[in-house]
Scaffold this motif. Structure first.
Motif, PDB file in Angstrom:
ATOM      1  N   LEU A 120       0.830  -1.206   0.000  1.00 26.30           N
ATOM      2  CA  LEU A 120       0.000   0.000   0.000  1.00 26.30           C
ATOM      3  C   LEU A 120       0.867   1.261   0.000  1.00 26.30           C
ATOM      4  O   LEU A 120       0.579   2.233  -0.702  1.00 26.30           O
ATOM      5  CB  LEU A 120      -0.936  -0.012   1.216  1.00 26.30           C
ATOM      6  N   MET A 121       1.954   1.244   0.772  1.00 27.16           N
ATOM      7  CA  MET A 121       2.880   2.376   0.770  1.00 27.16           C
ATOM      8  C   MET A 121       3.579   2.507  -0.580  1.00 27.16           C
ATOM      9  O   MET A 121       3.783   3.622  -1.085  1.00 27.16           O
ATOM     10  CB  MET A 121       3.915   2.212   1.890  1.00 27.16           C
ATOM     11  N   ALA A 122       3.954   1.385  -1.185  1.00 24.80           N
ATOM     12  CA  ALA A 122       4.621   1.414  -2.490  1.00 24.80           C
ATOM     13  C   ALA A 122       3.721   2.058  -3.539  1.00 24.80           C
ATOM     14  O   ALA A 122       4.172   2.880  -4.344  1.00 24.80           O
ATOM     15  CB  ALA A 122       5.000  -0.002  -2.919  1.00 24.80           C
ATOM     16  N   LEU A 123       2.449   1.695  -3.523  1.00 26.87           N
ATOM     17  CA  LEU A 123       1.504   2.269  -4.479  1.00 26.87           C
ATOM     18  C   LEU A 123       1.321   3.762  -4.221  1.00 26.87           C
ATOM     19  O   LEU A 123       1.359   4.575  -5.155  1.00 26.87           O
ATOM     20  CB  LEU A 123       0.163   1.541  -4.369  1.00 26.87           C
ATOM     21  N   PHE A 124       1.155   4.127  -2.968  1.00 27.01           N
ATOM     22  CA  PHE A 124       0.976   5.533  -2.599  1.00 27.01           C
ATOM     23  C   PHE A 124       2.216   6.362  -2.960  1.00 27.01           C
ATOM     24  O   PHE A 124       2.112   7.443  -3.549  1.00 27.01           O
ATOM     25  CB  PHE A 124       0.684   5.631  -1.098  1.00 27.01           C
ATOM     26  N   ALA A 125       3.387   5.848  -2.622  1.00 25.56           N
ATOM     27  CA  ALA A 125       4.629   6.572  -2.898  1.00 25.56           C
ATOM     28  C   ALA A 125       4.855   6.733  -4.394  1.00 25.56           C
ATOM     29  O   ALA A 125       5.318   7.790  -4.852  1.00 25.56           O
ATOM     30  CB  ALA A 125       5.816   5.842  -2.265  1.00 25.56           C
TER      31      ALA A 125
END
Length: 509
Positions: free
Chosen positions: A334-339
């Motif tokens: 989820l962080m990878a997608l957001f970042a």
């Protein structure tokens, strides 16, 4: 009223990005699921081994040096080092903590051999066959894993080595296809698809826990192997090496992709030979390699050891173990997608330079987990705090999609596969080293004091790696990515180290 449209230098075709970019979306989807399956095939063993090895009280009489007998171990085959469990047909293996970590680490013996060749092969013959056939072989090996374990200790080690050999090419192979399909300012979001590997782990661990409870550890390998083969069939039918080779792509979509990529590196400018000396003496390249090695060292330590840590130190059962072990990987994706989305928007807004954007997200993704590992040293023996810290550390690590992870495409898109292969080669040594270190520290000594040493090692590795990129990293395309000059189709001399900007004309609407 006037409308501005972009015309490419080479063809003069009007470039228009239509609402439907179907082939690009299919590629993104297949890469996303591809890396999910990639990690299904890799991490299934880390949760299965928890059930493959009996609990401490069920170890053999010789290991305990006692004179009493244990009924569950009456049918022990010492030559195979396994034990028949109370469940009919289910087999357990009397592997020590050291032997378990050797098996887990043996994956990297094969993995390290094909990283660099995989990146170079993808640059030469294409990412589609390299990625697809390696995944097919890995799926077939996974189906054979239960049989290998039953044959013997060294056979399962060979099986894991071969699995690593096949999967070693996958990560560096995908960057060359990104250079062909993904415009420069959209690549951070594409890199998030590669981070779907953590999503695959997040899904695999709890599902495997349920499968083991219902049908035993062997079912884990059969089901993930079949899923892998199904993905391979779809990959070869839906994905093509370049937009020009795709039989179903629209003219509009093809023109948009080719024009946007041409802004960074014009077609036909790739050098005929690999500039090894310039690559090996480039500080920005080594910044990527060292930072990636440090980041993946931490990641592999957690992905391989977290189920074991929760079993021995936090004492969770197999279902809770699988679920809680999955939380850090779900958070990381989820962080990878957001970042990736935020980084691409920052790059398109041009409010922050590309170099600073890469450094900010690298600091979040690599330096911050190092700080959290220091906190784990003091709170890691608490059930709640330990899970929260692991989850936060791996979640923040997902920010590397906007940081160093796609930096090879920034500095040298023509050799991005080779650069990432070099980086993953170092990280593969780190993956094996982490298993070896944990095995040595915790063999017959599963105590929090020993694990504190592991956390200190992780903290130092994370912070040193991040510092390398913050000092030496850059996002500028390096001169050796392209040859010096090339005669253009119109007879003009083109400096290929510079970006090729499309002409713009104004037409009356």
């Amino acid at each position: 009223m006037k409308k501005e449209e972009t015309v490419t230098v080479d063809t003069g075709l009007v470039n228009k990005k239509t609402p439907s970019m179907s082939c690009s979306r299919i590629l993104n989807t297949m890469v996303l699921f591809g890396f999910m399956v990639n990690y299904m095939l890799r991490v299934n063993f880390t949760i299965a081994i928890v059930d493959m090895v009996p609990q401490k009280q069920n170890v053999s009489i010789e290991q305990q040096n006692t004179n009493f007998s244990i009924p569950a171990l009456n049918n022990t085959n010492s030559s195979l080092n396994l034990t028949l469990s109370k469940s009919p047909g289910e087999i357990k293996f009397n592997w020590s903590e050291y032997e378990q970590n050797i098996i887990l680490g043996s994956f990297f013996w094969g993995y390290v051999l094909t990283e660099l060749p995989g990146g170079r092969m993808a640059e030469m013959i294409g990412a589609r066959p390299v990625f697809g056939y390696s995944m097919l072989l890995a799926s077939m090996v996974t189906l054979l894993t239960p049989m290998a374990a039953k044959i013997g200790y060294y056979c399962i080690i060979f099986c894991r080595v071969f699995l690593g050999f096949t999967l070693g090419v996958t990560w560096p192979a995908i960057l060359p296809i990104a250079a062909n399909w993904i415009p420069p300012n959209e690549r951070s979001k594409f890199m998030a698809n590669m981070m779907a590997s953590t999503l695959g782990a997040a899904i695999t661990l709890p599902i495997c826990g349920i499968l083991i409870s219902a049908w035993g550890w062997e079912s884990v390998f059969y089901i993930t192997g079949i899923v892998g083969i199904a993905w391979c069939v779809m990959w070869f039918n839906l994905v093509f090496e370049t937009p020009a080779e795709h039989p179903r792509i629209s003219e509009y979509e093809r023109n948009y992709i080719e024009t946007q990529i041409a802004k960074q590196s014009s077609p036909g400018t790739k050098p005929n030979s690999l500039p090894w000396v310039k690559i090996l003496t480039s500080l920005p390249v080594w910044a990527i390699i060292i930072t990636h090695g440090a980041s993946v060292f931490g990641y592999f330590t957690i992905v391989n050891q977290l189920p074991t840590y929760m079993k021995y130190l936090l004492h969770y059962n197999i279902k809770a173990n699988g679920f809680l072990s999955s939380l850090p990987y779900l958070g990381k994706y989820l962080m990878a997608l957001f970042a990736g989305i935020v980084a691409d928007r920052l790059l398109n807004s041009e409010k922050i330079s590309k170099t600073n954007t890469r450094k900010i997200f690298t600091a979040i993704g690599v330096f911050t987990p190092g700080i959290l590992m220091i906190i784990q040293v003091y709170f890691g023996n608490n059930h709640v705090w330990s899970v929260l810290i692991f989850t936060a550390a791996l979640t923040l690590n997902g920010a590397v999609t906007g940081g160093y992870l796609g930096n090879g495409l920034d500095i040298a898109p023509n050799f991005s596969g080779t650069i990432f292969g070099m980086a993953n080669t170092l990280s593969s040594f780190g993956g094996y080293l982490s298993s070896y270190i944990v095995g040595r520290l915790t063999n017959n000594n599963q105590t929090f004091e020993q694990w504190r040493i592991v956390f200190w090692i992780l903290a130092g590795t994370y912070m040193v790696g991040a510092s390398m990129f913050l000092i030496f990293g850059t996002a500028k395309t390096l001169p050796w990515n392209s040859t010096t000059k090339k005669e253009g189709a119109n007879g003009f001399s083109i400096n290929e180290s510079e970006t090729l900007k499309p002409l713009k004309i104004e037409q009356s609407s």
